[in-house]
Design a protein around this motif. Structure first.
Motif, PDB file in Angstrom:
ATOM      1  N   GLN A 397      87.122  60.355  66.432  1.00 24.98           N
ATOM      2  CA  GLN A 397      86.809  59.863  65.095  1.00 24.98           C
ATOM      3  C   GLN A 397      85.878  60.834  64.369  1.00 24.98           C
ATOM      4  O   GLN A 397      84.884  61.289  64.940  1.00 24.98           O
ATOM      5  CB  GLN A 397      86.175  58.486  65.190  1.00 24.98           C
ATOM      6  CG  GLN A 397      87.147  57.395  65.607  1.00 24.98           C
ATOM      7  CD  GLN A 397      88.276  57.240  64.608  1.00 24.98           C
ATOM      8  OE1 GLN A 397      88.064  57.244  63.404  1.00 24.98           O
ATOM      9  NE2 GLN A 397      89.493  57.102  65.107  1.00 24.98           N
ATOM     10  N   PRO A 398      86.180  61.180  63.113  1.00 21.75           N
ATOM     11  CA  PRO A 398      85.407  62.208  62.417  1.00 21.75           C
ATOM     12  C   PRO A 398      84.142  61.715  61.749  1.00 21.75           C
ATOM     13  O   PRO A 398      83.257  62.514  61.461  1.00 21.75           O
ATOM     14  CB  PRO A 398      86.391  62.727  61.372  1.00 21.75           C
ATOM     15  CG  PRO A 398      87.241  61.548  61.058  1.00 21.75           C
ATOM     16  CD  PRO A 398      87.385  60.788  62.350  1.00 21.75           C
ATOM     17  N   GLY A 399      84.037  60.412  61.475  1.00 22.56           N
ATOM     18  CA  GLY A 399      82.860  59.959  60.744  1.00 22.56           C
ATOM     19  C   GLY A 399      82.756  60.649  59.397  1.00 22.56           C
ATOM     20  O   GLY A 399      83.755  60.932  58.731  1.00 22.56           O
ATOM     21  N   SER A 400      81.539  60.969  59.012  1.00 23.82           N
ATOM     22  CA  SER A 400      81.298  61.459  57.651  1.00 23.82           C
ATOM     23  C   SER A 400      81.771  62.880  57.392  1.00 23.82           C
ATOM     24  O   SER A 400      81.767  63.321  56.240  1.00 23.82           O
ATOM     25  CB  SER A 400      79.807  61.349  57.323  1.00 23.82           C
ATOM     26  OG  SER A 400      79.420  59.986  57.252  1.00 23.82           O
ATOM     27  N   VAL A 401      82.201  63.631  58.422  1.00 25.98           N
ATOM     28  CA  VAL A 401      82.771  64.955  58.131  1.00 25.98           C
ATOM     29  C   VAL A 401      84.106  64.807  57.414  1.00 25.98           C
ATOM     30  O   VAL A 401      84.656  65.785  56.899  1.00 25.98           O
ATOM     31  CB  VAL A 401      82.948  65.821  59.406  1.00 25.98           C
ATOM     32  CG1 VAL A 401      81.611  66.186  60.009  1.00 25.98           C
ATOM     33  CG2 VAL A 401      83.837  65.131  60.423  1.00 25.98           C
ATOM     34  N   PHE A 402      84.617  63.579  57.341  1.00 28.49           N
ATOM     35  CA  PHE A 402      85.852  63.317  56.596  1.00 28.49           C
ATOM     36  C   PHE A 402      85.581  63.152  55.100  1.00 28.49           C
ATOM     37  O   PHE A 402      86.497  63.226  54.282  1.00 28.49           O
ATOM     38  CB  PHE A 402      86.512  62.047  57.143  1.00 28.49           C
ATOM     39  CG  PHE A 402      87.972  61.905  56.808  1.00 28.49           C
ATOM     40  CD1 PHE A 402      88.938  62.566  57.544  1.00 28.49           C
ATOM     41  CD2 PHE A 402      88.383  61.106  55.755  1.00 28.49           C
ATOM     42  CE1 PHE A 402      90.288  62.432  57.241  1.00 28.49           C
ATOM     43  CE2 PHE A 402      89.723  60.965  55.438  1.00 28.49           C
ATOM     44  CZ  PHE A 402      90.683  61.638  56.190  1.00 28.49           C
ATOM     45  N   LYS A 403      84.332  62.926  54.727  1.00 32.28           N
ATOM     46  CA  LYS A 403      84.011  62.629  53.328  1.00 32.28           C
ATOM     47  C   LYS A 403      84.359  63.745  52.343  1.00 32.28           C
ATOM     48  O   LYS A 403      84.679  63.451  51.188  1.00 32.28           O
ATOM     49  CB  LYS A 403      82.535  62.264  53.204  1.00 32.28           C
ATOM     50  CG  LYS A 403      82.218  60.886  53.770  1.00 32.28           C
ATOM     51  CD  LYS A 403      80.734  60.582  53.682  1.00 32.28           C
ATOM     52  CE  LYS A 403      80.442  59.203  54.254  1.00 32.28           C
ATOM     53  NZ  LYS A 403      79.000  58.925  54.323  1.00 32.28           N
ATOM     54  N   PRO A 404      84.307  65.020  52.714  1.00 33.57           N
ATOM     55  CA  PRO A 404      84.728  66.047  51.755  1.00 33.57           C
ATOM     56  C   PRO A 404      86.150  65.857  51.232  1.00 33.57           C
ATOM     57  O   PRO A 404      86.454  66.245  50.100  1.00 33.57           O
ATOM     58  CB  PRO A 404      84.578  67.347  52.539  1.00 33.57           C
ATOM     59  CG  PRO A 404      83.436  67.071  53.456  1.00 33.57           C
ATOM     60  CD  PRO A 404      83.644  65.645  53.881  1.00 33.57           C
ATOM     61  N   PHE A 405      87.039  65.241  52.024  1.00 24.42           N
ATOM     62  CA  PHE A 405      88.381  64.957  51.523  1.00 24.42           C
ATOM     63  C   PHE A 405      88.324  63.903  50.417  1.00 24.42           C
ATOM     64  O   PHE A 405      89.039  63.994  49.418  1.00 24.42           O
ATOM     65  CB  PHE A 405      89.281  64.484  52.660  1.00 24.42           C
ATOM     66  CG  PHE A 405      89.355  65.440  53.814  1.00 24.42           C
ATOM     67  CD1 PHE A 405      89.666  66.781  53.615  1.00 24.42           C
ATOM     68  CD2 PHE A 405      89.116  65.015  55.115  1.00 24.42           C
ATOM     69  CE1 PHE A 405      89.733  67.669  54.672  1.00 24.42           C
ATOM     70  CE2 PHE A 405      89.177  65.893  56.184  1.00 24.42           C
ATOM     71  CZ  PHE A 405      89.480  67.232  55.964  1.00 24.42           C
TER      72      PHE A 405
END
Length: 760
Positions: A397-405
């Motif tokens: 699970q990526p957590g907040s590193v997914f937020k840039p998308f």
């Protein structure tokens, strides 16, 4: 008076004295004619039999002669050589040995002791026969008859080699054996004895997973010859060679691990044969029989012949798909990879320096921004014990590193980075159900801009922007375009990184590289998959001379990418990723999942993009106390590992940028965009100069800023993202692991870094 001769046969001229032929049908007639017919039939059949035998042998020899070129084309029959991988500077990286871990060697790389031992026990007349040993066959038949069992074999080393090459080990018919003998005869006419013996030793199985003499030498006696690689077979002593030669007949029955007593007796038998045949003197024989067998604890299974086994295994798969198994492992190819051994060592040191003795594992992928080539890859701590590659196969699970998308999708949708939102507990309504969200530890920023919410990883704001304003489909589309291959769920929590299926560090590294290149996805003709990263750039071999062609594809508008980069820079200078600061331009994002099960930092400077994941590889085990008694979040070990690696990279790049080393010789620069470096006070980035002296200052993009135009003085240091709770919507609700969220009636999720439900 004349005598009466009427009852006597006439003796006149022309009169025969034999008895007249029996009358047809009489007993005498029946007895004579079949006897004559049988003689004639036997003679005819004998002639036909000889003719058939000659024809069969002639036909077999012709068939074998036709098969020989085809057999010689096989890897075992031609002058096969292992393919080799080198790093981007030409340094040896790995030898490709295939699933059998077979390491092919030349005659000069095999000890004479080994050659003598094999001949002594397997084929004493090897240098005298022409592929078929008739004397040996007769001796074997005599022994078999005398002992009423199969006591001896009559096949030569050449025949055994042919059998191995044809993979005809079981259920071999008489015709198959005759064909092998004929082929052995033909082979001896084309190959030298030394070549046959060398190729035979390269194909034999010695037990414990060791195929070929070099692999066997390393497995059984590498411990006794430290540093012998890559030519351990060349240093085998008589006792060692005799033990290995004795195992060929039955690797399990004469195994020093499984049956040491039988192995010892067999070894001494070989040594005795070597002495009898003049290969050992009496004193050498006595010394050899006094030697002990290798201790069980020292017999090690074959290991990957690689200085970066996770990376080279990843490249191997691509080479097999492109060039086939035979060429990849035995075609003598030379493959120049994108890996830099110095950077690989720096990556391993950065991880060990932070995690040694702590408990969690780490994965790291570094990609060259300009070429899309993998510069370093760490897929785990020990390839021999755990070959599963966390960097390319570990979907977490990526957590907040997914937020840039989510940020990219919002900017493309016309949402300004300076637009302000309310940071507070929320229950959002959307097409996939209600989404309840709150920040970790109930810490909120009040009014804050989208840019500021990125800096402190505010889940409350991102949930509203991603789920309510932009929509999960647009976020998924942005992630897919930038480099995420894993199927992306549409549940509400996905906008915060709560996916049904996790992502790999390799995917995240390439996605962020797209931002580093201001919206262009970099790939090549040798990409691991369509528009993916590149692991090798040149392949040379017999009839092969291929080169990678770089490809660049615009997937994000340049203005959108530039704004995203500027916002992510503030994460490093004043946000949750401050531990990653390196005193010059850097941008990135932290990520932490529910209960601190996964921790990430993905970031880039102008040359490299690096993704770091930290966690327990076999389970979703929380890391509540592993960071000096505190939880492991993205801003702790992952950011620190990223920081350490990038500082090492800078030192390596600076040293290579010098015109000459201490010996006065030119040093090769790093390939790609880091061949020369700008002065210490500035750094070039896609035509724009960044002031290193201002690198520690948060850079606010035009038209935006953090809430009320101010960045929070102390952003929350961690950002755990809880797993989303399933929503009633069967098409998109729920998901496991990693994101902030909840369905209708579900308790809100929390975030450790001051973000809604998910730690930064």
């Amino acid at each position: 008076m004349a005598d009466d001769h009427s009852d006597r046969p006439s003796r006149g001229a022309g009169t025969s004295l034999r008895e007249p032929d029996p009358a047809p049908g009489t007993d005498a007639s029946l007895r004579t004619r079949p006897r004559l017919n049988k003689y004639r039939l036997a003679l005819v059949l004998a002639g036909l039999g000889v003719l058939a035998a000659v024809s069969t042998v002639f036909g077999m020899m012709m068939a074998v002669a036709q098969d020989l070129p085809q057999l010689e084309a096989q890897n075992e029959f031609k002058s096969a050589r292992n393919s080799t991988l080198v790093d981007d500077r030409g340094r040896n990286l790995a030898t490709l040995t295939g699933a059998e871990n077979r390491i092919l060697v030349r005659s000069s790389q095999i000890s004479s002791n080994m050659k003598h031992a094999v001949i002594a026990i397997e084929d004493q007349r090897f240098y005298k026969h022409k592929g078929i040993d008739y004397t040996g066959i007769m001796r074997a038949i005599f022994q078999d008859l005398r002992r009423q069992r199969a006591a001896q074999g009559g096949s030569t080393i050449t025949q055994q080699f042919v059998k191995n090459a044809l993979v005809a080990q079981k259920n071999r018919s008489v015709f198959q054996k005759l064909r092998e003998a004929a082929l052995a005869y033909q082979l001896e006419r084309k190959w030298s004895k030394d070549k046959i013996l060398t190729e035979y030793l390269n194909t034999v199985y010695f037990g414990e997973g060791a195929y070929g003499i070099e692999s066997a030498a390393r497995v059984f006696f590498g411990w006794n010859h430290p540093g012998c690689e890559p030519e351990c077979a060349s240093v085998l002593e008589p006792a060692e060679a005799a033990m290995l030669a004795g195992q060929i007949a039955s690797p399990s029955a004469y195994s020093p691990v499984q049956n040491p007593a039988s192995a010892l007796a067999r070894r001494n038998l070989v040594l005795g044969r070597m002495q009898d045949q003049g290969y050992l003197t009496t004193s050498e024989y006595r010394d050899a029989v006094r030697q002990s067998l290798p201790p069980r604890s020292e017999v090690a299974a074959p290991r990957k012949v690689s200085k970066a086994p996770y990376f080279t295994s990843w490249v191997e798969d691509q080479l097999v798909r492109r060039y086939g198994t035979g060429n990849t492992f035995g075609g003598g190819l030379k493959i120049r990879t994108t890996l830099d051994l110095d950077l690989q060592k720096a990556a391993e040191q950065a991880i060990n320096g932070r995690l040694a003795g702590v408990g969690p594992s780490a994965a790291l992928v570094a990609i060259d921004n300009n070429t899309g080539g993998i510069r370093a890859m760490v897929g785990g701590g020990d390839f021999q014990k755990r070959p599963f590659n966390l960097a390319t196969q570990g979907r977490r699970q990526p957590g907040s590193v997914f937020k840039p998308f989510t940020l990219v999708a919002a900017l493309e949708d016309g949402i300004s980075p300076g637009r302000t939102f309310v940071s507070a507990p929320k229950r959002l309504q959307g097409p996939r159900g209600d989404f309840a969200v709150q920040n970790y530890e109930d810490r909120y920023s009040g009014a804050i801009s989208l840019a500021g919410a990125t800096t402190v990883s505010d889940n409350s704001v991102y949930a509203e922007v991603g789920y309510k304003l932009v929509g999960t489909s647009k976020v998924a589309k942005a992630a897919r375009a930038m480099g995420v291959r894993t199927p992306i769920s549409r549940n509400p929590a996905m906008v915060l990184g709560g996916l049904k299926s996790g992502v790999t560090p390799l995917e995240m590294a390439q996605s962020y590289e797209t931002l580093a290149e201001r919206g262009k996805r970099v790939s090549g003709s040798f990409a691991a998959y369509k528009d993916g990263p590149v692991g090798f750039t040149k392949v040379e071999g017999p009839g092969i001379d291929d080169k990678n062609d770089a490809k660049r594809k615009r997937v994000v508008p340049e203005g959108t990418a530039e704004q995203t980069v500027q916002i992510l820079q503030s994460v490093v200078t004043s946000g949750t990723g401050r531990a990653a600061s390196i005193g010059e331009f850097a941008a990135g994002k932290t990520g932490t999942t529910e209960n601190y099960q996964d921790a990430w930092f993905v970031g880039f400077n102008d040359q490299l993009t690096v993704a770091v994941w930290v966690g327990y590889p076999d389970s979703a085990q929380p890391m509540q106390t592993e960071y000096r008694g505190e939880p492991v979040a993205g801003g702790t070990y992952p950011a620190e590992i990223w920081h350490d690696f990038m500082l090492s990279y800078r030192k390596i790049a600076d040293s290579r940028a010098k015109p000459a080393d201490d010996t006065g010789q030119e040093t090769a620069p790093l390939p790609g965009p880091v061949q020369t470096l700008p002065p210490a006070d500035t750094q070039q980035s896609n035509g724009k100069t960044r002031d290193r002296k201002k690198a520690d200052q948060p850079k606010t993009p035009s038209g935006g800023g953090t809430g009320g135009g101010q960045t929070p003085a102390e952003p929350a240091p961690t950002e755990p993202t809880p797993a989303p709770t399933p929503t009633p919507d069967p098409t998109g609700g729920g998901g496991t692991g990693g994101g902030t969220g909840g369905g209708t009636g579900a308790p809100p999720a929390g975030n450790a870094d001051g973000t809604t439900g998910a730690p930064p």
